[in-house]
Design a protein around this motif. Sequence first.
Motif, mmCIF file in Angstrom:
data_model
loop_
_atom_site.group_PDB
_atom_site.id
_atom_site.type_symbol
_atom_site.label_atom_id
_atom_site.label_comp_id
_atom_site.label_asym_id
_atom_site.label_seq_id
_atom_site.Cartn_x
_atom_site.Cartn_y
_atom_site.Cartn_z
ATOM 1 N N MET A 198 5.398 -6.519 0.342
ATOM 2 C CA MET A 198 4.766 -6.818 -0.942
ATOM 3 C C MET A 198 3.875 -5.663 -1.386
ATOM 4 S SD MET A 198 4.842 -9.430 -3.102
ATOM 5 C CE MET A 198 5.041 -10.985 -2.225
ATOM 6 N N SER A 199 3.088 -5.127 -0.466
ATOM 7 C CA SER A 199 2.158 -4.054 -0.839
ATOM 8 C C SER A 199 2.889 -2.769 -1.206
ATOM 9 C CB SER A 199 1.184 -3.796 0.315
ATOM 10 O OG SER A 199 1.881 -3.387 1.484
ATOM 11 N N GLN A 200 4.133 -2.598 -0.701
ATOM 12 C CA GLN A 200 4.900 -1.405 -1.041
ATOM 13 C C GLN A 200 5.584 -1.511 -2.399
ATOM 14 O OE1 GLN A 200 7.581 -0.993 2.276
ATOM 15 N NE2 GLN A 200 5.906 -0.756 3.766
ATOM 16 N N ALA A 201 5.680 -2.736 -2.936
ATOM 17 C CA ALA A 201 6.351 -2.944 -4.218
ATOM 18 C C ALA A 201 5.371 -2.655 -5.359
ATOM 19 C CB ALA A 201 6.867 -4.378 -4.307
ATOM 20 N N GLU A 202 5.792 -1.797 -6.275
ATOM 21 C CA GLU A 202 4.930 -1.490 -7.420
ATOM 22 C C GLU A 202 4.692 -2.757 -8.232
ATOM 23 O OE1 GLU A 202 4.630 1.487 -11.316
ATOM 24 O OE2 GLU A 202 6.391 1.552 -10.009
ATOM 25 N N GLU A 203 3.445 -2.936 -8.662
ATOM 26 C CA GLU A 203 3.061 -4.131 -9.420
ATOM 27 C C GLU A 203 2.931 -3.785 -10.896
ATOM 28 O OE1 GLU A 203 -1.023 -5.568 -8.983
ATOM 29 O OE2 GLU A 203 -0.222 -7.605 -8.772
ATOM 30 N N LEU A 204 3.605 -4.563 -11.744
ATOM 31 C CA LEU A 204 3.498 -4.398 -13.192
ATOM 32 C C LEU A 204 2.936 -5.676 -13.796
ATOM 33 C CD1 LEU A 204 6.854 -2.618 -14.177
ATOM 34 C CD2 LEU A 204 4.665 -1.577 -13.537
ATOM 35 N N ILE A 205 1.959 -5.521 -14.675
ATOM 36 C CA ILE A 205 1.337 -6.644 -15.370
ATOM 37 C C ILE A 205 1.974 -6.779 -16.744
ATOM 38 C CG2 ILE A 205 -0.835 -7.687 -16.120
ATOM 39 C CD1 ILE A 205 -0.708 -7.063 -13.112
ATOM 40 N N PHE A 206 2.548 -7.950 -17.033
ATOM 41 C CA PHE A 206 3.177 -8.206 -18.329
ATOM 42 C C PHE A 206 2.312 -9.202 -19.105
ATOM 43 C CE2 PHE A 206 6.548 -6.737 -15.680
ATOM 44 C CZ PHE A 206 7.615 -6.312 -16.460
ATOM 45 N N VAL A 240 12.231 -2.397 -5.100
ATOM 46 C CA VAL A 240 11.680 -3.722 -5.364
ATOM 47 C C VAL A 240 10.346 -3.557 -6.085
ATOM 48 C CG1 VAL A 240 10.751 -5.849 -4.353
ATOM 49 C CG2 VAL A 240 12.810 -4.800 -3.383
ATOM 50 N N GLN A 241 10.184 -4.272 -7.188
ATOM 51 C CA GLN A 241 8.900 -4.321 -7.890
ATOM 52 C C GLN A 241 8.442 -5.766 -7.992
ATOM 53 O OE1 GLN A 241 8.987 -2.324 -11.705
ATOM 54 N NE2 GLN A 241 9.198 -0.289 -10.778
ATOM 55 N N ARG A 242 7.125 -5.947 -8.090
ATOM 56 C CA ARG A 242 6.581 -7.297 -8.328
ATOM 57 C C ARG A 242 6.003 -7.327 -9.735
ATOM 58 N NH1 ARG A 242 1.044 -7.747 -4.702
ATOM 59 N NH2 ARG A 242 0.587 -5.521 -4.543
ATOM 60 N N TRP A 243 6.505 -8.270 -10.481
ATOM 61 C CA TRP A 243 6.142 -8.397 -11.880
ATOM 62 C C TRP A 243 5.294 -9.648 -12.077
ATOM 63 C CZ3 TRP A 243 11.589 -7.397 -14.503
ATOM 64 C CH2 TRP A 243 11.948 -6.066 -14.286
ATOM 65 N N LEU A 253 9.550 -11.168 -7.790
ATOM 66 C CA LEU A 253 10.018 -9.923 -7.201
ATOM 67 C C LEU A 253 11.399 -9.621 -7.758
ATOM 68 C CD1 LEU A 253 8.888 -10.502 -3.524
ATOM 69 C CD2 LEU A 253 8.009 -8.737 -5.055
ATOM 70 N N MET A 254 11.630 -8.362 -8.117
ATOM 71 C CA MET A 254 12.919 -7.961 -8.672
ATOM 72 C C MET A 254 13.402 -6.728 -7.928
ATOM 73 S SD MET A 254 15.152 -6.190 -10.621
ATOM 74 C CE MET A 254 14.389 -5.024 -11.742
ATOM 75 N N LYS A 255 14.626 -6.821 -7.392
ATOM 76 C CA LYS A 255 15.236 -5.686 -6.710
ATOM 77 C C LYS A 255 16.301 -5.081 -7.613
ATOM 78 C CE LYS A 255 17.349 -4.207 -2.363
ATOM 79 N NZ LYS A 255 17.658 -4.570 -0.968
#
Length: 620
Positions: free
Chosen positions: A228-236, A304-307, A365-367
């Motif tokens: 989770m911490s390695q996945a870039e986080e984007l705020i929508f 993988v990113q977390r949105w 999470l989106m891969k």
Amino acid sequence: MKSEFKRRHFLRMSATLASGIAVPASFTACSREEEATPATPKQTFVQPTMLEAKNGLLDVTLTASYLNTKLAGDDSSKQYPVSLRAYGYDNQGPSYSGPTLVVKGGDQLRIKLVNNLPVNPPFMALRDPTNYMKPNTTNLHVHGLHVYPGIYSDRKPLEYGDYVVDPNIGGVLPNGDSRQYVYQIPKDHPEGPFYYHPQYHGSSAIQAASLMSGAIMVRGPVDDLPEMSQAEELIFLFQAPYFASSQISNNYGVKDGLLEKFAQIANHPTGHGVHSSNQDYVDTQPVLINGVRQPTIVMQSGEVQRWRFINTQVFNYLNLSLDGHTLNQYTTDGWGSSTYQEYPDARQKNGKGILLAAGNRSSVLMKAGEPGTYLLRSLPVKIAQGKQTAILPGDVLAKIVVIDSKKVMALPPTPLPISTFLKPITDQEFASAGGKKRSIIFNMVGNDNLDPSRNEPSAIEKATASATVIASEITESAKKGIALVKAEISKVTGKPIEGSKYFPPFVFPTYDYQLQAANIIIQNVILGAIEEWTIFNCNSIAHAFHIHVNPMFITKINGAPINPYWCDTVSLPVGGTPEMPTSVTFRIRFTDFVGPYILHSQMLQYSDLGMVQRVTVVPA
């Protein structure tokens, strides 16, 4: 520290949110666009500024003032000058969103709110029926946070928790007034996305329908997982700012680029700009993400990113789907789950994506898959069904460009850690607490059911209204005539002509804006109580129900048991009538905090009109 079916009939017509509806041809194309992916794609997604707590404290000053800028409409290439209310922070001027505030359980969040909006318009003896309350008096609500809702009266000067029950003489006044908010985040607070926005009764919609909102991220054990911490986080932050435009038929005398009259959003709650030729589809306000229309996100194949999805709109739903990919949801609102709920490309699944009512949030999470260009969409959503159907049309929200890469990332394995705060409310626990049940009625009533002796318009108002109606009828008559001519030409030539069918405009009910006080009905609750509430929807529209401070454990829809889940904002099924209302049932623990707060429709126009009740929790 930081690091025209008749307007007045709409709310009484019969209407369920579509779990699946017919998807227009434009939304059934192949998963990947056929256009070539540019060699060096440019990311236009704009991340809001992030301010993170340090040593257990985040202390920030938010300033409300006007932002003079340009915003895109439906066509992302066309910009419109606007002057809308917005937040700045510390020494920074106002921007398209407030900063993202990042905290964790045990932290203290301090927000000093300074109101630099101009003074309110003077109260007129001859009330302007298109204006409402005090458009520039404000306050602050931390949407979804489980924090103290009262006033720290023993502190000088006064400090406030999540206090939103300001009387008409209260609030944070314009032209320089301020208020210090203090939120102590419980150590076991669930992690997830939350947000802040104004909640001054009578004025919340007009302010939130500008640009007055910002994200709050509560961190926890799930965020510390390596994957989770390695996945870039984007705020929508999904936004739909309303403003007067020369393209809108009635701006109630407001200059282009401004939002100054309650009627601008009350009489046209879904907004203007995104059209459809289908007669069941209503016009909607174009959706921006962090102030940008249809931004581009660049990812590497296998990444993988977390949105974090936050629907800050004041009325409209979103039905989120990503072409050719699966969105793996792990929080509903800010309340986590130990497993993923998978949402594959919804165009292949009867059009059912992640449904976000106004105020709802979601973490996914989106891969990224194969290289190509994909669209993040909001697919059509049915918001009313009965005498006439109302559907929000689909919209393209963002473009995701996936470039070729050998990157290999994985989703965090399940079960994911979740807070013990979210343990289910079992039948045994509910029964042992006394089994108390309550019923709450949601029923918006239009002008034709009000006492006309209290709502008689002036002669000037009648004349203005008549002129507006006549002008509208002339316009619609012309449109109908043109459509008939095109239809005749089409018959002669044997070729279809765009615009050869006439669809009458779908319109919403008007009100005379008589305010119901926020505390006219009070639900008194004892601290520590566990209760079961059923919210009954007597209207055809899909109201969005929100309760402050304590989350809901949803157990039934229309009386039928479901797989329970936690949330703080929930869609009420459409299709209700006073005789046969629809319903949502939930259980709720009133823990940790005494004080006054509210339950209300998160369709803030309706909340401002009176679809709101007070909850007062008292010591045991």
